[in-house]
Write a protein that holds these residues in place. Structure first.
Motif, PDB file in Angstrom:
ATOM      1  N   PRO A   1      -2.496   4.565   7.191  1.00  0.00           N
ATOM      2  CA  PRO A   1      -2.591   5.214   5.889  1.00  0.00           C
ATOM      3  C   PRO A   1      -3.260   6.579   6.030  1.00  0.00           C
ATOM      4  O   PRO A   1      -4.072   6.797   6.928  1.00  0.00           O
ATOM      5  CB  PRO A   1      -3.476   4.262   5.073  1.00  0.00           C
ATOM      6  CG  PRO A   1      -3.424   2.962   5.800  1.00  0.00           C
ATOM      7  CD  PRO A   1      -3.272   3.316   7.239  1.00  0.00           C
TER       8      PRO A   1
ATOM      9  N   MET B   1       1.421   7.867   4.333  1.00  0.00           N
ATOM     10  CA  MET B   1       1.415   7.186   5.618  1.00  0.00           C
ATOM     11  C   MET B   1       1.752   8.177   6.711  1.00  0.00           C
ATOM     12  O   MET B   1       2.468   9.147   6.483  1.00  0.00           O
ATOM     13  CB  MET B   1       2.432   6.040   5.640  1.00  0.00           C
ATOM     14  CG  MET B   1       2.152   4.924   4.653  1.00  0.00           C
ATOM     15  SD  MET B   1       0.654   3.982   5.069  1.00  0.00           S
ATOM     16  CE  MET B   1       1.138   3.245   6.641  1.00  0.00           C
TER      17      MET B   1
ATOM     18  N   ILE C   1       0.801  -1.216   0.000  1.00  0.00           N
ATOM     19  CA  ILE C   1       0.000   0.000   0.000  1.00  0.00           C
ATOM     20  C   ILE C   1       0.834   1.267   0.000  1.00  0.00           C
ATOM     21  O   ILE C   1       0.319   2.335  -0.309  1.00  0.00           O
ATOM     22  CB  ILE C   1      -0.958   0.044   1.209  1.00  0.00           C
ATOM     23  CG1 ILE C   1      -0.168   0.131   2.509  1.00  0.00           C
ATOM     24  CG2 ILE C   1      -1.881  -1.170   1.194  1.00  0.00           C
ATOM     25  CD1 ILE C   1      -1.024   0.436   3.720  1.00  0.00           C
TER      26      ILE C   1
ATOM     27  N   ASN D   1      -0.347   5.193  -1.200  1.00  0.00           N
ATOM     28  CA  ASN D   1      -0.932   5.913  -0.077  1.00  0.00           C
ATOM     29  C   ASN D   1       0.122   6.674   0.703  1.00  0.00           C
ATOM     30  O   ASN D   1       1.239   6.183   0.892  1.00  0.00           O
ATOM     31  CB  ASN D   1      -1.630   4.960   0.890  1.00  0.00           C
ATOM     32  CG  ASN D   1      -2.950   4.455   0.381  1.00  0.00           C
ATOM     33  OD1 ASN D   1      -3.976   5.114   0.531  1.00  0.00           O
ATOM     34  ND2 ASN D   1      -2.932   3.286  -0.235  1.00  0.00           N
TER      35      ASN D   1
ATOM     36  N   THR E   1       3.293   9.894  -1.070  1.00  0.00           N
ATOM     37  CA  THR E   1       3.699   8.842  -1.997  1.00  0.00           C
ATOM     38  C   THR E   1       5.001   9.201  -2.697  1.00  0.00           C
ATOM     39  O   THR E   1       5.725   8.310  -3.138  1.00  0.00           O
ATOM     40  CB  THR E   1       2.613   8.588  -3.045  1.00  0.00           C
ATOM     41  OG1 THR E   1       2.295   9.814  -3.722  1.00  0.00           O
ATOM     42  CG2 THR E   1       1.349   8.039  -2.390  1.00  0.00           C
TER      43      THR E   1
END
Length: 116
Positions: free
Chosen positions: A97, A34, A28, A32, A53
């Motif tokens: 996320p 974080m 992920i 995404n 990202t």
């Protein structure tokens, strides 16, 4: 159904360092942003750091210059390097996320305790 597991917390002396890790069950991190949050007893959970990202980072004022967030998409892992730790950094640290959606769950977190 991504699951995140935080690790790396512990008991350290003021001025010491810890590196927290957050491992994901899925790939992920490439799609995404974080973030790392923390929550001390009796206090609200607060955003500490995040990473886009593209790898651009943000830090809340209280940790700027001391904490560094990074990501390794190949390992599905994000990190929080914490240096010059202070007693006020004591909290449970969580990764997530971003952006968070209402009702989204939290992991178990990892406890960081800094002694004076």
């Amino acid at each position: 159904q991504v699951q995140l597991v935080e690790s790396g917390g512990g008991l350290v002396q003021a001025g010491g360092s810890l590196r927290l890790s957050c491992a994901a069950s899925g790939s992920i991190f490439s799609i995404n942003a974080m973030g790392w949050y923390r929550q001390a007893p009796g206090k609200q959970r607060e955003l500490v750091a995040d990473i886009t990202t593209g790898g651009v980072t943000y830090y809340t004022d209280s940790v700027k210059g001391r904490f560094t967030m990074s990501r390794d998409n190949a390992k599905n892992t994000v990190y929080l390097q914490m240096n010059s730790l202070k007693p006020e950094d004591t909290a449970v640290y969580y990764c997530t996320p971003l952006p968070r959606r209402p009702g989204a769950s939290w992991g178990q977190g990892t406890q960081v305790t800094v002694s004076s």
